[in-house]
Scaffold this active site. Sequence first.
Site, PDB file in Angstrom:
ATOM      1  N   CYS A 112       0.824  -1.212   0.000  1.00 12.82           N
ATOM      2  CA  CYS A 112       0.000   0.000   0.000  1.00 12.82           C
ATOM      3  C   CYS A 112       0.862   1.268   0.000  1.00 12.82           C
ATOM      4  O   CYS A 112       1.452   1.588  -1.017  1.00 12.82           O
ATOM      5  CB  CYS A 112      -0.988  -0.015   1.164  1.00 12.82           C
ATOM      6  SG  CYS A 112      -2.334   1.177   0.941  1.00 12.82           S
ATOM      7  N   HIS A 220      -3.772  -5.132   0.755  1.00 13.63           N
ATOM      8  CA  HIS A 220      -3.204  -5.501   2.048  1.00 13.63           C
ATOM      9  C   HIS A 220      -3.265  -7.014   2.283  1.00 13.63           C
ATOM     10  O   HIS A 220      -4.219  -7.517   2.896  1.00 13.63           O
ATOM     11  CB  HIS A 220      -3.963  -4.795   3.175  1.00 13.63           C
ATOM     12  CG  HIS A 220      -3.708  -3.335   3.249  1.00 13.63           C
ATOM     13  ND1 HIS A 220      -2.819  -2.778   4.149  1.00 13.63           N
ATOM     14  CD2 HIS A 220      -4.219  -2.303   2.529  1.00 13.63           C
ATOM     15  CE1 HIS A 220      -2.803  -1.460   3.986  1.00 13.63           C
ATOM     16  NE2 HIS A 220      -3.639  -1.149   3.005  1.00 13.63           N
ATOM     17  N   GLU A 222      -1.455  -8.644   4.356  1.00 16.75           N
ATOM     18  CA  GLU A 222      -1.082  -8.983   5.737  1.00 16.75           C
ATOM     19  C   GLU A 222      -2.289  -9.273   6.629  1.00 16.75           C
ATOM     20  O   GLU A 222      -2.198 -10.074   7.567  1.00 16.75           O
ATOM     21  CB  GLU A 222      -0.242  -7.844   6.349  1.00 16.75           C
ATOM     22  CG  GLU A 222      -0.989  -6.627   6.840  1.00 16.75           C
ATOM     23  CD  GLU A 222      -1.525  -5.721   5.760  1.00 16.75           C
ATOM     24  OE1 GLU A 222      -2.353  -4.839   6.076  1.00 16.75           O
ATOM     25  OE2 GLU A 222      -1.111  -5.866   4.590  1.00 16.75           O
TER      26      GLU A 222
END
Length: 256
Positions: A112, A220, A222
């Site tokens: 990002c 994202h 994660e």
Amino acid sequence: MPTPLVLVSADVRETDGYEWHAAPSTYLLAVLKGSEAIPVILPSLGPEIPLDDILDRVDGVLLTGARSNVNPELYGEVATEENGPYDPKRDATTLPLIRRTIERGVPLLAICRGMQELNVALGGTLVTEIQTLPGKRDHRAPPSDNQATRFGLAHTITPEPGSCIAAILGTGPVHVNSLHRQAVGTLGQALTVDALAEDGTVEAMRPTGAKGFALATQWHPEYWIASDDTSQKLFRAFGDAMRERMNARERSEAAE
């Protein structure tokens, strides 16, 4: 073999009368669980950090997302209050870190804001507030106090055939989340687009000719490391690249 060490970028926040240098736990846990590596937060102290000294001691670099945006003055535009907040100390740390990481062939994963930093570090520009542009979808997170809702899958991306990300995820459409207001504008020098969203927004890219693993995603991965196959593949590839580099270094040292 020792467990790889991953340098993680830090945001600067003013809280309780202190200046804090911190990274969200989702990234730290994704490194720990998904890459089987140990995260080490790098304070955003700009030129006071001897980059080569720290890169000598780590096996990878992770650039996190953040609420702040890269300052437009770094790519020739005017900073506005609407486009903020900004984090100048992080910018002063991550941009030179990116260039040196790529030069040295240290594995790099940028997420990002991290992807936007990569583009600016290599001479590219960003488009601010893309949700206001004709033909672009609203890439911001849905308004909610529930993080799972905010990070929910929002649209698909299509990896470019023969790209680094296609080698990891395959060439079919991939469902990803979306939580950003800025996007890649003019592509930086020696960067290649690896995936696009349906509206043409750059969703993944990599430095062309990098000596080692170097990949950036606008979404994202994660957040869903515990359950999402796409996220797990990306962080596993990052971890494998670090271990491969560690093995090569050990072989070189043994040969000497």
